[in-house]
Design a protein around this motif. Sequence first.
Motif, PDB file in Angstrom:
ATOM      1  N   LEU A 169     -89.490  63.650  15.265  1.00 50.40           N
ATOM      2  CA  LEU A 169     -88.592  63.955  14.215  1.00 50.40           C
ATOM      3  C   LEU A 169     -88.529  63.216  13.161  1.00 50.40           C
ATOM      4  N   ASP A 170     -88.398  61.755  13.319  1.00 47.95           N
ATOM      5  CA  ASP A 170     -88.393  60.881  12.301  1.00 47.95           C
ATOM      6  C   ASP A 170     -89.649  60.849  11.354  1.00 47.95           C
ATOM      7  N   MET A 171     -90.815  61.192  11.963  1.00 51.08           N
ATOM      8  CA  MET A 171     -92.141  61.191  11.315  1.00 51.08           C
ATOM      9  C   MET A 171     -92.237  62.413  10.379  1.00 51.08           C
ATOM     10  N   ILE A 172     -91.609  63.459  10.733  1.00 50.74           N
ATOM     11  CA  ILE A 172     -91.703  64.714   9.797  1.00 50.74           C
ATOM     12  C   ILE A 172     -90.271  64.852   8.919  1.00 50.74           C
ATOM     13  N   GLY A 173     -89.700  63.869   8.907  1.00 52.73           N
ATOM     14  CA  GLY A 173     -88.505  63.805   8.083  1.00 52.73           C
ATOM     15  C   GLY A 173     -87.275  64.508   8.373  1.00 52.73           C
ATOM     16  N   LYS A 174     -87.180  64.936   9.814  1.00 55.83           N
ATOM     17  CA  LYS A 174     -86.026  65.842  10.128  1.00 55.83           C
ATOM     18  C   LYS A 174     -84.726  65.035  10.389  1.00 55.83           C
ATOM     19  N   TYR A 175     -83.858  65.378   9.843  1.00 50.78           N
ATOM     20  CA  TYR A 175     -82.610  64.487  10.289  1.00 50.78           C
ATOM     21  C   TYR A 175     -81.753  65.058  11.297  1.00 50.78           C
ATOM     22  N   TYR A 176     -81.383  64.100  12.250  1.00 50.39           N
ATOM     23  CA  TYR A 176     -80.511  64.521  13.456  1.00 50.39           C
ATOM     24  C   TYR A 176     -79.546  63.307  13.578  1.00 50.39           C
ATOM     25  N   ASP A 177     -78.655  63.560  14.603  1.00 56.27           N
ATOM     26  CA  ASP A 177     -77.759  62.589  14.954  1.00 56.27           C
ATOM     27  C   ASP A 177     -77.747  62.494  16.391  1.00 56.27           C
ATOM     28  N   LYS A 178     -77.161  61.466  16.999  1.00 49.03           N
ATOM     29  CA  LYS A 178     -77.349  61.286  18.401  1.00 49.03           C
ATOM     30  C   LYS A 178     -76.574  62.220  19.193  1.00 49.03           C
ATOM     31  N   GLU A 179     -75.671  62.926  18.600  1.00 54.81           N
ATOM     32  CA  GLU A 179     -74.873  64.058  19.125  1.00 54.81           C
ATOM     33  C   GLU A 179     -76.054  65.490  19.447  1.00 54.81           C
ATOM     34  N   GLU A 180     -77.012  65.466  18.573  1.00 55.22           N
ATOM     35  CA  GLU A 180     -78.117  66.397  18.627  1.00 55.22           C
ATOM     36  C   GLU A 180     -79.108  66.272  19.801  1.00 55.22           C
ATOM     37  N   VAL A 181     -79.388  64.980  19.728  1.00 53.46           N
ATOM     38  CA  VAL A 181     -80.603  64.350  20.550  1.00 53.46           C
ATOM     39  C   VAL A 181     -80.044  63.503  21.291  1.00 53.46           C
ATOM     40  N   LEU A 182     -79.205  63.782  22.549  1.00 48.15           N
ATOM     41  CA  LEU A 182     -78.791  62.812  23.231  1.00 48.15           C
ATOM     42  C   LEU A 182     -79.332  61.565  23.831  1.00 48.15           C
ATOM     43  N   ASN A 183     -78.726  60.457  24.122  1.00 43.12           N
ATOM     44  CA  ASN A 183     -78.986  59.407  25.036  1.00 43.12           C
ATOM     45  C   ASN A 183     -79.284  60.259  26.515  1.00 43.12           C
TER      46      ASN A 183
END
Length: 479
Positions: A169-183
């Motif tokens: 996701l970082d490589m394509i510049g997609k913003y996300y937070d930890k509540e969307e892509v959980l630990n």
Amino acid sequence: MADCLGSKFHVDEKRLNEVLDKARAFALTKGICMQSEQQGQNGTMLAQHFPFTLFPSVVPRTCFQEAVDCMLDFNTLIHKVAHDHNFLENSLKNVLEVDEFTQGLWKIYTQVREEGYTQPLSLGLFRNDFMIDALDPDHIQIKQVEINTIAAGASSLGSLLVLLHRFTLDMIGKYYDKEEVLNNNASLGTAWGLLKAWGLYRRKRAVILFVVRETESNIFDQRHLEFKVFSLNPGVRVLRRTYLDIYNGASLTEDKRLLVDGDEVAVVYLRAGYAPDDFPTHKEWDARLKLERSLAVKCPSIQYHLAGLKKIQQELTLPGSVEQFIKDPAAVRRIRATFVKQYSLDLGPEGDKGVELGRNDPHMYVLKPQREGGGHNLYGNDIRTFLERHHNSKERNAYTLMERIFPKANKNYLVTPGTPFALSDVISEIGIYGVFIGSANEVKINMQCGHMLRTKLLGTDESGLRTGHACLDTPFLVN
């Protein structure tokens, strides 16, 4: 948001191939791997990356949370079912007439029950699998596929995959937070459960025994868990042995302590023993009985194993069955909200109704035998063929008929040998992990400890990871 997250951005083919190459390397460097079918020189192990999706797949947050919220209820339900002899016997009596594998398990269960359980505690490392049913688009809901009580794998690899997906996701510049892509702490929770059971055995020099197959493609998932145990407590050794190793090299002391090549075993963790081909001779069955008769804490105990059979799942959908074990009305509602209709196929009038349903509209059902590990279910016209062939045969007693779940498709890229790398229509299955330790009269631990997601091409029936039908995935939670 039903599309692949990567497809929301303009990523040209060159850039996409760069993401793919780096994701493969990331998987290998993090150990998101499986053993290759090819062998190196002198029998050395060759590894390849585990099948995975290039990006996380969209999952409605409310559905994910519903699956999480009912896990403690299901832990309790399985535990209580496992300790109710009458329920097990009445539920499985017709299966036992025709299914040799279930007969083998039941024989062990009967012997240890009659002798008296040497170890009252059982360890459950369960995984409850769900799909999001979208047959009615206005009423999206989570529905249970099955609950796994033996060898519920992928906790370790699933915990690592979230790191890979944050990377892509970082490589394509997609913003996300930890509540969307959980630990994901599934690996930590599973290792903690093993160590908690080890501690309750109260012998500091005792070891944890992983019972494994001679050849195991999913060895890296197991090794990650072994090393997680070591990182949490370096004083605890983990041994890996096959059933034949146990037959030849294990013994019981007078007080039923299990010794394997001289080491006392505190916890037996079965990563093999869920399929008939794990028991080709009496030696493997004798080994399983030896383990079960011992003082070691078993994961799963024989009664936990039986409680996870498909016939038990079908019986629990009947009116009053859940209520027999769970008295909290809110917990009953959470459990029952995940059920789809299931039907007995036992020879007789009630089973005949299930047979007619399956014959008349086979594409609306799944036909399930008492098996784990993927690749055993029947779908579509194969259901009709089977039911017509066995219409008057007790052979049908070994199966249950389950309403099919119809999830909404997303789009993603599957990174797996034999599948073209292309933006594809895919569907997913959510697994929620749970840890339970208890005896018939006492609960020591009941917790939920992480999740996994597996994704497959739309139109693919089976969804086993080990069998190559699906890819490992991560949920991207959306409101």
